[in-house]
Motif scaffolding. Sequence first.
Motif, mmCIF file in Angstrom:
data_model
loop_
_atom_site.group_PDB
_atom_site.id
_atom_site.type_symbol
_atom_site.label_atom_id
_atom_site.label_comp_id
_atom_site.label_asym_id
_atom_site.label_seq_id
_atom_site.Cartn_x
_atom_site.Cartn_y
_atom_site.Cartn_z
ATOM 1 N N VAL A 72 77.457 159.777 14.602
ATOM 2 C CA VAL A 72 77.063 161.024 15.260
ATOM 3 C C VAL A 72 75.629 161.370 14.876
ATOM 4 O O VAL A 72 75.235 161.223 13.717
ATOM 5 C CB VAL A 72 78.001 162.180 14.846
ATOM 6 C CG1 VAL A 72 77.468 163.525 15.340
ATOM 7 C CG2 VAL A 72 79.413 161.941 15.362
ATOM 8 N N SER A 73 74.844 161.809 15.862
ATOM 9 C CA SER A 73 73.525 162.385 15.600
ATOM 10 C C SER A 73 73.624 163.890 15.813
ATOM 11 O O SER A 73 73.957 164.340 16.909
ATOM 12 C CB SER A 73 72.469 161.810 16.547
ATOM 13 O OG SER A 73 72.204 160.451 16.272
ATOM 14 N N VAL A 74 73.344 164.655 14.763
ATOM 15 C CA VAL A 74 73.382 166.117 14.837
ATOM 16 C C VAL A 74 71.950 166.624 15.019
ATOM 17 O O VAL A 74 71.074 166.318 14.206
ATOM 18 C CB VAL A 74 73.994 166.730 13.566
ATOM 19 C CG1 VAL A 74 74.075 168.262 13.706
ATOM 20 C CG2 VAL A 74 75.377 166.153 13.293
ATOM 21 N N ASP A 83 77.023 156.497 8.475
ATOM 22 C CA ASP A 83 76.324 156.076 9.683
ATOM 23 C C ASP A 83 75.827 157.250 10.526
ATOM 24 O O ASP A 83 75.227 157.046 11.590
ATOM 25 C CB ASP A 83 77.238 155.194 10.549
ATOM 26 C CG ASP A 83 77.521 153.854 9.888
ATOM 27 O OD1 ASP A 83 76.673 153.407 9.086
ATOM 28 O OD2 ASP A 83 78.579 153.271 10.166
ATOM 29 N N ASP A 84 76.087 158.471 10.092
ATOM 30 C CA ASP A 84 75.632 159.654 10.825
ATOM 31 C C ASP A 84 74.187 159.970 10.481
ATOM 32 O O ASP A 84 73.621 159.442 9.509
ATOM 33 C CB ASP A 84 76.491 160.880 10.473
ATOM 34 C CG ASP A 84 77.933 160.727 10.905
ATOM 35 O OD1 ASP A 84 78.208 159.924 11.809
ATOM 36 O OD2 ASP A 84 78.791 161.427 10.323
ATOM 37 N N GLU A 85 73.608 160.883 11.257
ATOM 38 C CA GLU A 85 72.280 161.388 10.937
ATOM 39 C C GLU A 85 72.174 162.856 11.336
ATOM 40 O O GLU A 85 72.844 163.322 12.263
ATOM 41 C CB GLU A 85 71.195 160.573 11.645
ATOM 42 C CG GLU A 85 71.227 160.652 13.161
ATOM 43 C CD GLU A 85 70.062 159.917 13.801
ATOM 44 O OE1 GLU A 85 69.198 159.388 13.086
ATOM 45 O OE2 GLU A 85 70.016 159.872 15.060
ATOM 46 N N LEU A 86 71.357 163.564 10.591
ATOM 47 C CA LEU A 86 71.012 164.949 10.899
ATOM 48 C C LEU A 86 69.524 165.006 11.207
ATOM 49 O O LEU A 86 68.701 164.607 10.371
ATOM 50 C CB LEU A 86 71.345 165.868 9.719
ATOM 51 C CG LEU A 86 70.778 167.291 9.779
ATOM 52 C CD1 LEU A 86 71.317 168.052 10.990
ATOM 53 C CD2 LEU A 86 71.088 168.048 8.480
ATOM 54 N N LEU A 87 69.184 165.482 12.393
ATOM 55 C CA LEU A 87 67.793 165.630 12.796
ATOM 56 C C LEU A 87 67.436 167.112 12.729
ATOM 57 O O LEU A 87 67.916 167.911 13.531
ATOM 58 C CB LEU A 87 67.588 165.098 14.215
ATOM 59 C CG LEU A 87 68.069 163.659 14.444
ATOM 60 C CD1 LEU A 87 67.929 163.276 15.907
ATOM 61 C CD2 LEU A 87 67.299 162.699 13.568
ATOM 62 N N GLY A 135 70.463 160.106 5.392
ATOM 63 C CA GLY A 135 70.854 160.367 6.769
ATOM 64 C C GLY A 135 70.171 161.550 7.414
ATOM 65 O O GLY A 135 70.509 161.902 8.548
ATOM 66 N N VAL A 136 69.219 162.174 6.735
ATOM 67 C CA VAL A 136 68.540 163.354 7.281
ATOM 68 C C VAL A 136 67.094 162.999 7.607
ATOM 69 O O VAL A 136 66.398 162.373 6.812
ATOM 70 C CB VAL A 136 68.587 164.531 6.289
ATOM 71 C CG1 VAL A 136 67.912 165.760 6.897
ATOM 72 C CG2 VAL A 136 70.028 164.845 5.902
#
Length: 306
Positions: free
Chosen positions: A7-9, A30-34, A53-54
């Motif tokens: 998931v990309s947040v 495997d997620d990321e926070l933008l 992941g950020v």
Amino acid sequence: MDASTPVSVVLPTTGWNDACEQVADQLRPDDELLVVCDEHRESVADCAEARDGVRSIVAGEPEGCSGKANAIAAGMEAAAAERIVWTDDDFFHPPDWLEGLRTDYDRRGPTSELPVFVGRDPLAAALEPSHAISGTLAVFLANVPWGGSLVFERADLDDEQRFLDELRRTVSDDGLLSEHVEFTTVERTRRVAIGGSTRETLENQARFVKIVRYHDPTGTAVQGVLAAALTVACALFPLPMLALTTLWTAAIYAAFGIRRWTFLAAYPVALAAIPLLAYGLARRTFVWGGRRYRWDGTFDVAVEPA
């Protein structure tokens, strides 16, 4: 795809805050926070670099669109995942928030949570019954997405590039999204503080009315007819309508777990329904996030410093 899908947040903000921490803590490997800002902010960049992941994204100044829409577009362009989550920084994200949205998508497809707007000044508090009806109940019944907490996948968009281009030409990110993706709205609420001063509350009123005007003109017409009928009924039958509007609003509050005394303001808010709608429609400009917007059509936006 299933709950293991990355998931990309996308989180637009003006600085690193509690919401950034809360979402970062919920990321899987495997997620990321933008974290998206209009301009480079060293504190945001440093905090993002320190968290796995950020990433910090600089959207730049908006031209012909709102700062929020510009930030969402920049975030989506930078996002690596197929599954996208949008969120805001003005409410508490409990530890199971992101997992809840993952599960929602696997069960229902594109899914949105609900806002409960809580006033930070006397006028905003008095208008809470109106927000409970139009911003919570109506959003739930019509399955309208709320940009503060929703999940979808790129493939759900009919044309992703056209959507991103249109984002950079409009004001309401979620209003536009509702025209491109069909959502299911779940009965799960997030408490969002709004207002802070009478002026800010009036600016919000103008913006909310114009969102409906440009993205749901039929809804604006229906809202006008219902508001007129309600106002006339309240004026002609004050005591019965006082009881009816208060009890009806209390029932809505109870249905969505809103524990606020402000349901008692339902009757005066009903009397003011037409003036409030007329005010929002009559305003030529409004201020949001430190910028003044002139919104003359869905894709006709002028922006300048407030």
